[in-house]
Design a protein around this motif. Structure first.
Motif, PDB file in Angstrom:
ATOM      1  N   UNK A   1      36.904  36.476  40.422  1.00 52.81           N
ATOM      2  CA  UNK A   1      38.232  36.668  40.476  1.00 52.81           C
ATOM      3  C   UNK A   1      38.612  38.020  40.134  1.00 52.81           C
ATOM      4  N   UNK A   2      37.921  38.778  39.304  1.00 54.67           N
ATOM      5  CA  UNK A   2      37.816  40.082  39.202  1.00 54.67           C
ATOM      6  C   UNK A   2      37.359  41.161  40.154  1.00 54.67           C
TER       7      UNK A   2
ATOM      8  N   UNK B   1      34.579  49.742  54.693  1.00 52.75           N
ATOM      9  CA  UNK B   1      35.420  49.826  53.459  1.00 52.75           C
ATOM     10  C   UNK B   1      35.490  48.500  52.783  1.00 52.75           C
ATOM     11  N   UNK B   2      35.516  48.521  51.511  1.00 57.27           N
ATOM     12  CA  UNK B   2      35.523  47.272  50.834  1.00 57.27           C
ATOM     13  C   UNK B   2      36.717  46.442  51.132  1.00 57.27           C
ATOM     14  N   UNK B   3      37.809  46.802  51.627  1.00 63.44           N
ATOM     15  CA  UNK B   3      38.956  46.091  51.722  1.00 63.44           C
ATOM     16  C   UNK B   3      39.354  45.836  53.057  1.00 63.44           C
ATOM     17  N   UNK B   4      38.341  46.205  54.142  1.00 60.26           N
ATOM     18  CA  UNK B   4      38.838  46.288  55.343  1.00 60.26           C
ATOM     19  C   UNK B   4      38.828  44.673  55.999  1.00 60.26           C
ATOM     20  N   UNK B   5      37.848  43.915  55.420  1.00 61.89           N
ATOM     21  CA  UNK B   5      37.677  42.511  55.749  1.00 61.89           C
ATOM     22  C   UNK B   5      39.057  41.971  55.261  1.00 61.89           C
ATOM     23  N   UNK B   6      39.354  42.072  54.174  1.00 69.31           N
ATOM     24  CA  UNK B   6      40.708  41.569  53.506  1.00 69.31           C
ATOM     25  C   UNK B   6      42.025  41.933  54.354  1.00 69.31           C
ATOM     26  N   UNK B   7      42.031  43.357  54.777  1.00 70.55           N
ATOM     27  CA  UNK B   7      43.209  43.742  55.480  1.00 70.55           C
ATOM     28  C   UNK B   7      43.489  42.829  56.905  1.00 70.55           C
TER      29      UNK B   7
ATOM     30  N   UNK C   1      39.727  29.733  47.119  1.00 70.02           N
ATOM     31  CA  UNK C   1      38.276  29.552  47.096  1.00 70.02           C
ATOM     32  C   UNK C   1      37.519  30.491  48.318  1.00 70.02           C
ATOM     33  N   UNK C   2      38.297  30.290  49.312  1.00 72.29           N
ATOM     34  CA  UNK C   2      37.383  30.725  50.385  1.00 72.29           C
ATOM     35  C   UNK C   2      37.493  32.524  50.162  1.00 72.29           C
ATOM     36  N   UNK C   3      38.620  32.948  49.727  1.00 70.19           N
ATOM     37  CA  UNK C   3      38.566  34.444  49.525  1.00 70.19           C
ATOM     38  C   UNK C   3      37.623  34.810  48.297  1.00 70.19           C
TER      39      UNK C   3
END
Length: 560
Positions: free
Chosen positions: A90-91, A328-334, A347-349
């Protein structure tokens, strides 16, 4: 050629040509029972960094088997995350969220919503106030200066706080009193008719205003503790005076006991509903960097609140993320949040982020004794199932991903990139292994302490060797004709010195492959960073994921 003929590493066929000397190199075993270089053999890790050729893009049949194996891997990794590593996972996710850069406005509303939550608002408010105290204490000092009752409560019955704030009178040679001492001296002079008698002195007799005015260091004889106690009891105007307010405006008083003031301000926010305090909080949340706020606040949230935060965040993202850097570390999440109606489950995230961004940490987590069983299962799965895909298997999986929901496609590609990370962590142990990996996967490189660039064919510019279309090594045209003629003569004769010379030349061409350590600049990131063998698995796995996602996204766009 006797020495090379018996070499277990490279095997050469020498052919004489009129214009040049050509040496064919066969990479791999010389015979079925003979071993070749590990990375040049069949089990070398393939990264699939280029788009498929028409005959390589698969027909989809191997994809079901590949996904079945990835599902087994997913189950094992999820077991690790949900058991001992969930808080750490989670961190990791919170860190990735903090890297999002596409939010340009209304970010404060995300965090204000957290301050209005029923379950965790007090803890979040305390953390926000702590950050404000540390970064903008002057904003808080001006509010404290208006709260005389708060100051009386702060000092009443607490000698240590009194001495810390009011016991700072100037000595001989010093220009002025400091902090609360300055406030007492100024207030006492201005209001000497009504409060001078409240000053308590340590000597046999008190000091007159006139005497202290000419010799300010006489205030060192003041009994600070008894004087402040008198002011608390008999001089209420002091606690709301301009003199005291002036000493408080920089917020330095917060350093004495931050916890006390945090509790008081939380009360002001939720009980008194102080507009002044909420205005400071709003301003701070609107102006502070999004990454800073995420790093300090999201870790406080339970998983339900974190998921709600992401759902709210998705509404503030543009339909297409501004960040075009797939690495970029956050691209997939964005990309996921901005295009999916429903945010993936927590859980998936957690799984996606672990395999995409935290491959090395995930490996470290599995090395813990408590996860020994899961680690054994992964080693067995990867060693026996052949999860390093063939060309057909990989591109069949890629084609299957183009027909899936984005979250599902990301999961399979993320898991497959983690397989790459795992495999490279086992294989990238030596410099020669790393450099052979670069060559066979079309990655140009150079040693970080060397300016010569090694092309994907395995030889540096100007080295004198290159690959022809048939996979053979040619001796380059840059050598002088005289030297070429001499080598040809030596080769055609019986003199063994020709073999030795040719061997030396070949060893010179492969010098980079046989080097014993160091780090490399790679074409994967435009030679912008130096990578050593410990960092390569993570870097290359992330690069694989970004390249695969580019290909899949291009197919999504073309069919949209």
């Amino acid at each position: 050629m006797a020495k090379f003929a018996n070499s277990p590493f490279l095997f050469f066929e020498a052919k004489s040509h009129i214009s040049r000397l050509q040496i064919n190199v066969r990479l791999g075993p010389k015979s079925p029972g003979e071993k070749g270089i590990g990375f040049l053999g069949e089990k070398m890790v393939k990264l699939f960094l280029s788009e498929p050729t028409p005959g390589d893009d698969g027909d989809g049949s191997p994809s079901k088997e590949s996904i079945s194996l990835l599902q087994k891997l997913e189950s094992i990794i999820c077991s690790v995350i949900t058991s001992g590593g969930r808080s750490e996972a989670r961190l990791w996710l919170c860190t990735t969220i903090s890297c999002i850069s596409s939010i340009t406005h209304d970010q404060h509303e995300l965090f204000i919503d957290l301050l209005r939550s029923k379950s965790q608002k007090l803890a979040i408010a305390a953390q926000v106030l702590q950050m404000i105290f540390n970064k903008r204490p002057q904003k808080v000092g001006s509010i404290i200066a208006k709260k005389g009752y708060m100051l009386e409560k702060f000092f009443e019955g607490n000698p240590e706080r009194i001495l810390q704030w009011f016991g700072n009178f100037a000595g001989v040679g010093e220009s002025e009193h400091r902090k609360g001492a300055r406030a007492i001296s100024q207030f006492a002079f201005v209001n000497r008719d009504i409060c001078w008698d409240e000053l308590e002195w340590k000597g046999k007799h008190g000091q007159s205003p006139a005497m202290v005015a000419t010799k300010p260091h006489y205030f060192l004889d003041l009994d600070v503790l008894r004087t402040v106690e008198n002011f608390l009891e008999n001089v209420p105007d002091f606690w709301s005076s301009d003199e005291l307010a002036e000493s408080l405006k920089d917020g330095e008083i917060l350093n004495i006991d931050e916890r006390f003031f945090i509790d008081q301000f939380v009360h002001l926010m939720y009980e008194d509903k102080s507009e002044d305090v909420w205005a400071v909080v709003y301003g701070f949340l609107a102006e502070e960097q999004f990454s800073f706020l995420c790093q300090h606040l999201l870790i406080l949230l339970d998983e339900q609140m974190l998921h709600a935060f992401l759902s709210s965040l998705s509404k503030l993202l543009p339909p297409r993320p501004k960040c075009k850097d797939f690495s970029s570390p956050s691209y997939w999440l964005e990309s996921l949040l901005s295009t999916c109606n429903d945010c993936a489950s927590i859980d998936e995230l957690l799984l996606l982020n672990a395999v995409i961004n935290q491959g090395r940490q995930l490996l470290r987590l599995m090395d813990d004794d408590e996860h020994g069983e899961e680690k054994g299962k992964i080693e067995e799965l990867l060693s026996e199932s052949g999860m390093t895909l063939s060309d057909a298997g990989h591109w069949a999986l890629m084609k299957a991903c183009t027909k899936m929901k984005k979250a599902v496609a990301m999961k399979w590609l993320g898991l497959q990139s983690w397989v790459v990370h795992y495999s490279l962590s086992k294989e990238c142990k030596t410099a020669s292994a790393c450099e052979l990996l670069f060559i066979r996967n079309g990655i140009s490189f150079r040693k970080s302490d060397d300016h010569s660039l090694v092309q994907p064919d395995g030889f540096s510019d100007g080295s004198g060797f290159d690959f022809d279309d048939g996979g053979s090594v040619r001796y380059g045209h840059k050598k002088k004709a005289k030297r070429k003629k001499r080598r040809k003569k030596n080769y055609s004769g019986d003199d063994s010195s020709g073999d030795e010379l040719l061997e030396l030349e070949m060893l010179s061409g492969w010098r980079g492959l046989q080097s014993g350590g160091g780090s490399w600049l790679l074409s994967t990131d435009a030679y912008s960073c130096s990578w050593n063998s410990a960092d390569l698995p993570e870097h290359l796995a992330k690069h694989c994921f970004s390249m695969w996602m580019k290909w899949v996204c291009s197919k999504w766009r073309s069919t949209a």
